[in-house]
Scaffold this active site. Structure first.
Site, PDB file in Angstrom:
ATOM      1  CD  GLU A  35       7.241   7.997  -6.246  1.00 30.62           C
ATOM      2  OE1 GLU A  35       7.716   7.184  -7.072  1.00 30.62           O
ATOM      3  OE2 GLU A  35       6.196   8.615  -6.434  1.00 30.62           O
ATOM      4  N   GLY A  42     -10.046  -5.701  -0.911  1.00 26.22           N
ATOM      5  CA  GLY A  42     -10.765  -4.435  -0.904  1.00 26.22           C
ATOM      6  C   GLY A  42     -10.560  -3.665  -2.203  1.00 26.22           C
ATOM      7  CG  LEU A  85      -3.204  -9.060   5.452  1.00 31.23           C
ATOM      8  CD1 LEU A  85      -3.237  -8.785   6.944  1.00 31.23           C
ATOM      9  CD2 LEU A  85      -2.786 -10.498   5.183  1.00 31.23           C
ATOM     10  CG  HIS A 130      -6.185  -0.126  -1.603  1.00 30.46           C
ATOM     11  ND1 HIS A 130      -6.412   1.121  -2.138  1.00 30.46           N
ATOM     12  CD2 HIS A 130      -6.132   0.047  -0.260  1.00 30.46           C
ATOM     13  CE1 HIS A 130      -6.500   2.003  -1.155  1.00 30.46           C
ATOM     14  NE2 HIS A 130      -6.341   1.383  -0.015  1.00 30.46           N
ATOM     15  CG  HIS A 173      -1.870   1.173   1.191  1.00 29.04           C
ATOM     16  ND1 HIS A 173      -1.496   2.415   1.667  1.00 29.04           N
ATOM     17  CD2 HIS A 173      -3.122   1.309   0.716  1.00 29.04           C
ATOM     18  CE1 HIS A 173      -2.505   3.259   1.497  1.00 29.04           C
ATOM     19  NE2 HIS A 173      -3.505   2.609   0.916  1.00 29.04           N
TER      20      HIS A 173
END
Lengths: 123, 123
Positions: A49, A77, A74, A79, A11
């Protein structure tokens, strides 16, 4: 023979320590599997980055003709289901000759339950 | 003989599907290890129920004298380092006779790198 790059995708965090954990994990993966892949590197969806797009660019500059993203997430969702595929689709359109695909996310792994139980022993 | 309860602790999400993934994981862990523990259940740090506090209460009502929290988190961020320990400390103060402890978080597991590499094969 295809030249495949692996890209660990996390993430990203405002905390540099969390991003360092991803770098360290990528280093361990690299030590285990570098003989099989052209490169093994990491990228962040946001807040840090390299971005996914920049990391894909770099794999291609190194000569990759196949890139496999490994989502270090995990849950399935937004993302995992939407944001990462969108960024990959944009790059795939830019490089139609390169095979870019996304492996299942970590949370979908069969072994997670055993790994959670092993935490008890390492307590 | 001690009566130990396991508590899988996840962040919690506004998406019920993500919370269901945690319930399903807990069910798999339960199937694997229910013979060793008084109970195996789940709790959420925020955004979903049961809360950590309520889940600990329930373990104790069921007769637990030891509760082990298993943090289903990938990085040692604020949630793992601060928020979960604070909630546990409050409950520990309420129940000094019960042993409540927190196992290492999932992301600290040795086997994560191999599991990430296995994602390539399941691609």
């Amino acid at each position: 023979m295809s030249a495949t790059s692996l890209l660990v995708v996390a993430h990203g965090s405002r905390r540099s320590q969390s991003n360092s954990e991803v770098e360290q994990l990528t280093q361990i993966i690299r030590e285990k599997a570098c003989s099989k892949y052209l490169s093994i590197s990491h990228a962040f969806l946001e807040l840090a980055e390299p971005s996914i797009g920049n990391a894909i660019d770099q794999c291609i500059q190194q000569g990759a003709d196949e890139i496999i993203l490994l989502p270090y997430f995990l849950s399935a969702g937004r993302h995992v289901q939407q944001d990462i595929p969108e960024q990959v689709a944009a790059k795939q359109a830019q490089y139609p000759q390169i095979k870019i695909h996304i492996a299942p996310y970590l949370g979908a792994s069969q072994g997670i339950a055993d790994m959670m139980l092993a935490l008890v022993k390492s307590d």
